[in-house]
Design an enzyme around this catalytic site. Structure first.
Site, PDB file in Angstrom:
ATOM      1  N   ASP A  22      51.448  36.995  50.872  1.00  0.00           N
ATOM      2  CA  ASP A  22      52.886  37.623  50.738  1.00  0.00           C
ATOM      3  C   ASP A  22      54.074  36.748  50.725  1.00  0.00           C
ATOM      4  OD1 ASP A  22      55.207  39.144  51.180  1.00  0.00           O
ATOM      5  OD2 ASP A  22      54.588  39.746  53.124  1.00  0.00           O
ATOM      6  N   ASN A  24      57.011  37.229  49.480  1.00  0.00           N
ATOM      7  CA  ASN A  24      58.600  37.662  49.476  1.00  0.00           C
ATOM      8  C   ASN A  24      58.831  38.376  50.914  1.00  0.00           C
ATOM      9  OD1 ASN A  24      57.305  39.910  49.322  1.00  0.00           O
ATOM     10  ND2 ASN A  24      58.595  40.620  47.215  1.00  0.00           N
ATOM     11  N   ASP A  26      57.633  41.116  52.194  1.00  0.00           N
ATOM     12  CA  ASP A  26      57.493  42.385  52.457  1.00  0.00           C
ATOM     13  C   ASP A  26      56.293  43.203  52.992  1.00  0.00           C
ATOM     14  OD1 ASP A  26      55.841  42.395  50.267  1.00  0.00           O
ATOM     15  OD2 ASP A  26      57.177  43.412  48.888  1.00  0.00           O
ATOM     16  N   ASP A  30      51.576  39.301  46.826  1.00  0.00           N
ATOM     17  CA  ASP A  30      52.347  39.333  45.553  1.00  0.00           C
ATOM     18  C   ASP A  30      52.091  37.769  44.824  1.00  0.00           C
ATOM     19  OD1 ASP A  30      53.811  37.334  46.673  1.00  0.00           O
ATOM     20  OD2 ASP A  30      55.343  38.901  47.946  1.00  0.00           O
ATOM     21  N   ASP A 200      35.548  46.937  35.646  1.00  0.00           N
ATOM     22  CA  ASP A 200      35.462  48.082  36.555  1.00  0.00           C
ATOM     23  C   ASP A 200      34.518  49.074  36.225  1.00  0.00           C
ATOM     24  OD1 ASP A 200      36.582  48.953  39.352  1.00  0.00           O
ATOM     25  OD2 ASP A 200      37.022  50.447  38.154  1.00  0.00           O
ATOM     26  N   GLU A 281      23.201  46.551  36.475  1.00  0.00           N
ATOM     27  CA  GLU A 281      21.960  46.763  35.605  1.00  0.00           C
ATOM     28  C   GLU A 281      21.891  45.631  34.508  1.00  0.00           C
ATOM     29  OE1 GLU A 281      20.484  49.683  35.521  1.00  0.00           O
ATOM     30  OE2 GLU A 281      21.174  50.474  37.248  1.00  0.00           O
TER      31      GLU A 281
HETATM   32  C1  GLC Z   1      35.238  50.291  41.409  1.00  0.00           C
HETATM   33  C2  GLC Z   1      36.347  49.405  42.077  1.00  0.00           C
HETATM   34  C3  GLC Z   1      36.720  50.127  43.327  1.00  0.00           C
HETATM   35  C4  GLC Z   1      37.328  51.305  42.791  1.00  0.00           C
HETATM   36  C5  GLC Z   1      36.498  52.238  41.764  1.00  0.00           C
HETATM   37  C6  GLC Z   1      37.322  53.102  40.839  1.00  0.00           C
HETATM   38  O1  GLC Z   1      34.096  50.330  41.955  1.00  0.00           O
HETATM   39  O2  GLC Z   1      35.679  48.251  42.549  1.00  0.00           O
HETATM   40  O3  GLC Z   1      37.547  49.559  44.205  1.00  0.00           O
HETATM   41  O4  GLC Z   1      37.630  52.345  43.915  1.00  0.00           O
HETATM   42  O5  GLC Z   1      35.989  51.066  40.983  1.00  0.00           O
HETATM   43  O6  GLC Z   1      38.116  52.395  40.087  1.00  0.00           O
END
Ligand code: GLC
Length: 572
Positions: A22, A24, A26, A30, A200, A281
């Protein structure tokens, strides 16, 4: 060393921006904080960073609900701050990859706001809208996070699909405009010089086009009940199969591989960039060259005890299944899983085991990913009250436990702590100071700081202590960098039946270097005899004090919990 790409040689370190530093004051991490800590990261000895989402977001899923793919979350800084961070990292020889959330956006993303505004909006088809059936949702699919996967939207009298929370509507990847918009965002960051992406939830990008009902026999709640009650590995395995049946039409649809090939082509327009998928996978490696560069070896993590037998079986299966040219990728923890120190510790030898687990990551074949805070042995923090939870998975589990399972609040809280992910996301403990040195005294941090910063679990104290876990990380990261066989070498298992320890060779022909690695995961000492062509090894690294710097391989003494790495003299 054998000619390898940077991402094959690199040790990655995941930064969770809200909790890293952190700058700044808060209470939220960041880019100012990240920039300040680049020297720390360089000294630690990691080579690349994976940044969890840094984009504008309502934070319903801690940034995994993106509201703008080509900007920076104002809480974290500006685009200019991001560029300073990237330049600072690159100047220190550290690469940076970003998190790319393809499956869904936030429901606050302008694309979705437009899409939901009317049935004939040009962006309507960017998401998955369907009419209801028999007065209910279009089919019986569940959200992976819980509840129905469909949300009714009264404005247009249709349902939209969301694999995750309803605040995370799924994009319709069969619409070419979606691809175009997303590839534009990808190019935006590549043009700025980022080195790649962690993708993701890749498995969830496509759904069965016919929206067929799943045929699981249990409801989602019954499944949760059963999982709670499961008492044997067999029970668990059966329930995992049941869960697979529940989601079979919502994940791993074949088209995802064509999409990954397309994305790979976009990435390949730029020199030396990479993709790593949030998937276990192997299919995502494609032919070894045409989809993702890396896919995590998640199967390794799917145990509560990392025994030598478990690791050997995992390596045997994983390495033999990879297509030619594909490179392995290992990890033990991230922002979705319990902390390595807590999960794989035994409550008595946690510090020694943490060292062994790092050694495992740094000596197995493949690219290791570490998670911020593990280098000081951060542990899971159980939250004391539901109001402290920031992960809505935990919140959902809590309310479901009370309302649907009828559990008393204390048990529901335990359940929320178990399945929620806040426990591994608490602020990094930089010093033995108020707020663990993360934020100034008196500031309320976004998640509570684990009070064990006062018991030595903090960066400043550990930097001063040569025997600390942090200094062990620093030493081992250096050793790996200087030992080509540990990076490029083949893996050959030895003593396959040993219960207490793992022993293997890493052998790099191009460099003519072979290392013997022994990881004693037990509290018993061993004298080991290795039947190799060479008879002696030169000490490369040990977690313990050893006499002399050479060892007789016919009677190699290994101390309890020792990490031993020796270079075989004259090759194996
Ligand atoms: C992935 C991320 C997780 C998130 C999910 C939905 O599994 O690692 O943190 O909640 O996707 O985006």
């Amino acid at each position: 060393m054998t000619e390898l790409k940077w991402w094959q040689k690199a040790v990655f370190y995941q930064i969770y921006p809200r909790s890293f530093a952190d700058g700044n004051g808060d209470g939220v991490g960041d880019f100012y904080g990240m920039i300040d800590r680049l020297d720390y990261l360089q000294d630690l000895g990691i080579d690349a960073l994976w940044l969890s989402p840094h984009y504008p977001s309502p934070q319903y899923d801690c940034g995994y609900d993106v509201a703008d793919y080509i900007a920076v979350n104002p809480e974290y800084g500006t685009l200019a701050d991001f560029k300073r961070f990237l330049e600072g990292a690159h100047r220190r020889g550290i690469r940076v990859i970003l998190d790319l959330v393809l499956n869904h956006t936030s429901d606050q993303h302008p694309w979705f706001i437009e899409s939901r505004s009317s049935r004939d909006n040009p962006k309507r088809d960017w998401y998955i809208w369907r009419d209801g059936k028999d007065g209910g949702p279009p089919n019986n699919w569940y959200s992976g996070f819980g509840g129905s996967a469909w949300e009714y939207d009264p404005t247009t009298d249709q349902y939209y699909y969301h694999y995750f929370f309803k605040q995370q509507p799924d994009l319709n990847w069969r619409n070419p405009e979606v691809k175009q918009a997303m590839w534009d965002a990808v190019r935006f960051w590549l043009d700025l010089g980022v080195d790649g992406f962690r993708l993701d939830a890749v498995g969830t990008i496509f759904e069965d086009p016919a929206l067929r009902d799943h045929t699981a026999r249990l409801s989602q709640l019954e499944l949760y009940h059963a999982l709670r009650a499961a008492s044997s590995e067999e029970d668990l395995a059966r329930l995992i199969e049941e869960r697979k049946a529940m989601f079979r039409y919502q994940v791993e649809q074949p088209e995802v591989h064509e999409l990954m090939q397309e994305l790979r082509a976009v990435i390949d327009e730029y020199p030396d960039r990479m993709l790593v998928g949030e998937t276990g996978e192997i299919a995502y490696y494609g032919d070894g060259h045409n989809e993702l560069h890396l896919a995590f070896n998640f199967p390794l993590m799917k145990t509560e005890r990392l025994t030598p037998a478990w690791v050997r079986a995992n390596q045997q299966e994983r390495l033999s299944a990879l297509p030619p040219g594909a490179w392995p990728c290992n990890t033990l923890g991230n922002h979705d899983s319990p902390r390595v120190y807590s999960r794989y510790g035994d409550g008595q030898n946690d510090d020694a085991l943490a060292r062994l687990h790092l050694a495992l990551m740094l000596t197995l074949r493949g690219t290791p990913f570490l998670y911020n805070g593990e280098e000081i042995g951060m542990t899971d923090l159980e939250l004391a009250d539901i109001s402290q939870f920031r992960d809505n998975v935990g919140v959902w589990v809590y309310h479901t436990a009370i309302n649907e399972l009828g559990l008393p609040p204390a048990e529901a809280l335990a359940y929320a702590n178990r399945f929620g992910r806040d426990k591994c996301r608490t602020p990094i403990q930089w010093a033995n100071a108020p707020n663990g040195g993360f934020s100034p005294a008196g500031v309320q941090t976004w998640l509570p700081v684990n009070p064990n910063y006062a018991q030595g679990v903090n960066v400043a104290d550990q930097l001063d202590d040569p025997d600390s876990l942090l200094n062990f990380y620093r030493r081992m990261l250096r050793v790996r960098k200087q030992t080509p066989a540990l990076i490029a070498g083949d893996y050959t298992v030895l003593h396959e039946d040993a219960e207490d320890y793992l022993a293997f060779l890493r052998s790099d022909e191009a460099d003519g270097q072979t290392c013997l690695v022994v990881l004693n995961m037990s509290d018993r000492a061993h004298t080991l005899s290795f039947d190799l062509d060479a008879h002696r090894a030169r000490l490369v690294f040990s977690s313990h004090t050893r006499r002399g710097d050479g060892d007789d391989l016919s009677q190699l003494q290994i101390a309890p919990f020792e990490v031993y790495i020796g270079e075989i003299e004259g090759g194996a």
